[in-house]
Structures are given as structure tokens and as C-alpha cells.
Design an enzyme around this catalytic site. Structure first.
Site, mmCIF file in Angstrom:
data_model
loop_
_atom_site.group_PDB
_atom_site.id
_atom_site.type_symbol
_atom_site.label_atom_id
_atom_site.label_comp_id
_atom_site.label_asym_id
_atom_site.label_seq_id
_atom_site.Cartn_x
_atom_site.Cartn_y
_atom_site.Cartn_z
ATOM 1 N N GLU A 154 -3.599 6.509 -3.520
ATOM 2 C CA GLU A 154 -4.098 5.897 -2.294
ATOM 3 C C GLU A 154 -4.672 6.975 -1.378
ATOM 4 O O GLU A 154 -4.161 8.081 -1.288
ATOM 5 C CB GLU A 154 -2.961 5.170 -1.572
ATOM 6 N N ARG A 185 -2.100 -9.468 4.794
ATOM 7 C CA ARG A 185 -2.022 -10.126 6.098
ATOM 8 C C ARG A 185 -2.336 -9.127 7.198
ATOM 9 O O ARG A 185 -3.108 -9.392 8.107
ATOM 10 C CB ARG A 185 -0.630 -10.724 6.315
ATOM 11 N N ASP A 187 -0.866 -6.104 10.163
ATOM 12 C CA ASP A 187 0.077 -6.103 11.275
ATOM 13 C C ASP A 187 -0.381 -7.063 12.371
ATOM 14 O O ASP A 187 -1.585 -7.262 12.557
ATOM 15 C CB ASP A 187 0.190 -4.695 11.874
ATOM 16 N N ALA A 195 -1.900 -13.581 3.703
ATOM 17 C CA ALA A 195 -2.781 -13.066 2.650
ATOM 18 C C ALA A 195 -3.172 -14.160 1.668
ATOM 19 O O ALA A 195 -4.300 -14.177 1.158
ATOM 20 C CB ALA A 195 -2.095 -11.912 1.917
ATOM 21 N N TYR A 225 6.828 -6.650 -2.332
ATOM 22 C CA TYR A 225 7.851 -5.915 -1.587
ATOM 23 C C TYR A 225 9.173 -5.938 -2.364
ATOM 24 O O TYR A 225 9.904 -6.934 -2.320
ATOM 25 C CB TYR A 225 8.028 -6.543 -0.203
ATOM 26 N N HIS A 277 9.840 -8.378 2.210
ATOM 27 C CA HIS A 277 9.046 -8.023 3.391
ATOM 28 C C HIS A 277 9.979 -7.833 4.580
ATOM 29 O O HIS A 277 11.004 -8.501 4.705
ATOM 30 C CB HIS A 277 8.032 -9.132 3.672
ATOM 31 N N GLN A 305 5.053 -2.239 -2.079
ATOM 32 C CA GLN A 305 5.388 -1.338 -0.994
ATOM 33 C C GLN A 305 6.265 -0.218 -1.546
ATOM 34 O O GLN A 305 6.865 -0.360 -2.616
ATOM 35 C CB GLN A 305 6.131 -2.124 0.091
ATOM 36 N N GLN A 350 9.349 11.630 8.458
ATOM 37 C CA GLN A 350 8.521 10.726 7.659
ATOM 38 C C GLN A 350 9.370 9.637 7.025
ATOM 39 O O GLN A 350 9.006 8.459 7.041
ATOM 40 C CB GLN A 350 7.785 11.509 6.575
#
Length: 284
Positions: free
Chosen positions: A17, A108, A110, A123, A142, A146, A173, A209
Site C-alpha cells: 500500500e 465507507r 470516516d 460500502a 475486519y 469493525h 484491516q 504508532q
């Protein structure tokens, strides 16, 4: 090339990514990251959409175009729909077509402060329009559910709705404990979710992080990870090494479990991606 074509071969596909960089020369930075990722022979590279509903479909689709035209990479653009009207989505579709985007991850997104869900609430509402427009469409999954859904079984039912709406593959995720991924995969198959699922891993580079990811994504912290953070939090070089090793262990474990694909959230750090790719390629 459509991303659905990367699954089911002799090797487990490894993808990466990239997120649109900030600053005065974002495309130059993106060019450099893509140039390095190209050397790793990625199955595909996804390009994120801005967090917080700000919207950056211009940068997202332009980076996707850059990767495809300049580096011959299989690219995927993210597209969020929270707060978007039908006209907003049509404009985004037109821009992606203009720039040669073939693959889209439907999200979807935020919640947008001051803006409520309009023509697209989830989504699953966006997916049919993207399929109709000719894109190969993926959706998010997820493994621990989620963050807004407290019932994993309900979350899997929502995932089945994305498949039924036309999603052709799933990207998960991040998570730090593979046991959740294996349990999630079993639930998906029991729910008749048959499309390929590629599992996303993010190597941690700092305690801050990890803390952000835990609160943003609801990811659990297994005991081995907590111990690593406690031991090396004041030694950045050692923590970086430990983070890479931990991510490699996760990816190898997933490969040995026989997942459809693995995805690396590489944080625009191609040096980290290279170290991980070199370590895990023999297992894929």
C-alpha cells in the site's frame, strides 16, 4: 490487470500500500516510492484515500495512473463514499476512467464532521455502481470486527452483503494476532463468503504508532507484542528490527495457514517493505 487474476496461482500474492504523500512535491515522492516497490514485484499496489473524509480522489487516481503507466504495476485506487452524493461518485468514476484505473477498493470511509451519509451510507451501496462502471471491485474486511460493530458474527454478515453486492475480493484491516485472522477466516467460509481474502499486516516502528492503530482499528495487542514494545521502546533501531521480524512472523504464519493473499501496509517506507519481502518470499 484485474486484481482477481492474481489469486489462485502457484504462489500466494504479496501486495503493498502507498498513501498520497503530503508536501509541495507529492507526485515526485510517490514516484520514488513506486520505483522502489516495483523492484519487489508486487501482485498489486493499493493507493489510499484521505482519512477523515477530506477527499483526495485526484491524488489517489493520479498515483494509480503513475504506477500503471510508468512502472507497469497492477494498481488499485481506494474510494470512500461517506458524505458523497451520486454526482460526487460519478465525478470520481469519470476521473478514474480518464486515468486508466481498473481496480477500486470500495470503502465507507470516516464520518465527515458536519456531513451526514447521503446517497451512499455503506460500502455495499457503492459497490454495485462501481461494478456497473466496469471496475474490478474489492472491499474491506475486519478480522476482529469493525471498530463500530461489537458483534463479529454481525460484522461477517455485513461482509457477506458486500460479496452479494458484487465485491470480487477482500482486503483486511491490520491486526497483530494471527489467531484472530484464522478464526475470522473460518467464520467467513462458514458464512459462504467465497471471494479471495488477502490479509493486511503493518510492521510497527514505534510504541506511539501501535497505540494509534489500536485506537483507530480496535486491534488487540498480544502479550509477545507488549513485551517487545516494553523492551525496546527507547531503542528505535532495535524496535524497528523487532517490528520487521514480528511482521515477517505474521506473514509467514498466514502463508503456512494457506490464506489467499497477504498485503503489507508499508507506510511509504520501501526499505522496510524490501526487508520484509526478502524474508518472506520463500514462504509464499
Amino acid at each position: 490487470m484485474q486484481i482477481t487474476n492474481v489469486f489462485g496461482g502457484e504462489h500466494i500474492p504479496l501486495s503493498y500500500e502507498i498513501f498520497p504523500p503530503k508536501g509541495e512535491l507529492p507526485m515526485e515522492e510517490a514516484h520514488d516510492v513506486l520505483a522502489e516497490l516495483t523492484k519487489l514485484d508486487p501482485a498489486f499496489v493499493s493507493v489510499t484515500y484521505s482519512a477523515g473524509g477530506g477527499g483526495n480522489t485526484g491524488f489517489t487516481s493520479e498515483i494509480a495512473r503513475l504506477g500503471r503507466e510508468t512502472f507497469n504495476l497492477n494498481m488499485m485506487a481506494h474510494l470512500t463514499c461517506m458524505g458523497s452524493t451520486k454526482d460526487d461518485v460519478e465525478d470520481a468514476i469519470a476521473l478514474m476512467h480518464e486515468r486508466g484505473v481498473e481496480n477500486v477498493l470500495a470503502l465507507r470511509g470516516d464520518p465527515v464532521p458536519g456531513k451526514e451519509a447521503r446517497d451512499f451510507q455503506f460500502a455495499k451501496d457503492l459497490i454495485p455502481r462501481l461494478r456497473e462502471a466496469g471496475f474490478c471491485v474489492g472491499a474491506a474486511a475486519y478480522p476482529e470486527g469493525h471498530a463500530a460493530c461489537l458483534d463479529l458474527d454481525e460484522d461477517v454478515r455485513h461482509l457477506k452483503e458486500k460479496q452479494d453486492a458484487g465485491a470480487q475480493f477482500l482486503v483486511t484491516q491490520l491486526f497483530f494476532d494471527n489467531r484472530y485472522a484464522y478464526k475470522f477466516l473460518d467464520k467467513c467460509r462458514a458464512a459462504r463468503i467465497r471471494i479471495p481474502i488477502t490479509f493486511g499486516i503493518m510492521p510497527f516502528m514505534s510504541k506511539a504508532q501501535v497505540s494509534r492503530m489500536v485506537f483507530m482499528c480496535g486491534a488487540s495487542l498480544p502479550s509477545p507484542l507488549v513485551k517487545v514494545l516494553a523492551r525496546w521502546e527507547h531503542d528505535p533501531d532495535s524496535l524497528r528490527k523487532a517490528g520487521i521480524e514480528y511482521a515477517c512472523q505474521q506473514l509467514i504464519g498466514l502463508a503456512q495457514h494457506g490464506v489467499d493473499g497477504v498485503h503489507l501496509y508499508s507506510m511509504n517506507k520501501p526499505d522496510v517493505a524490501r526487508e520484509i519481502a526478502e524474508a518472506v518470499r520463500p514462504y509464499l
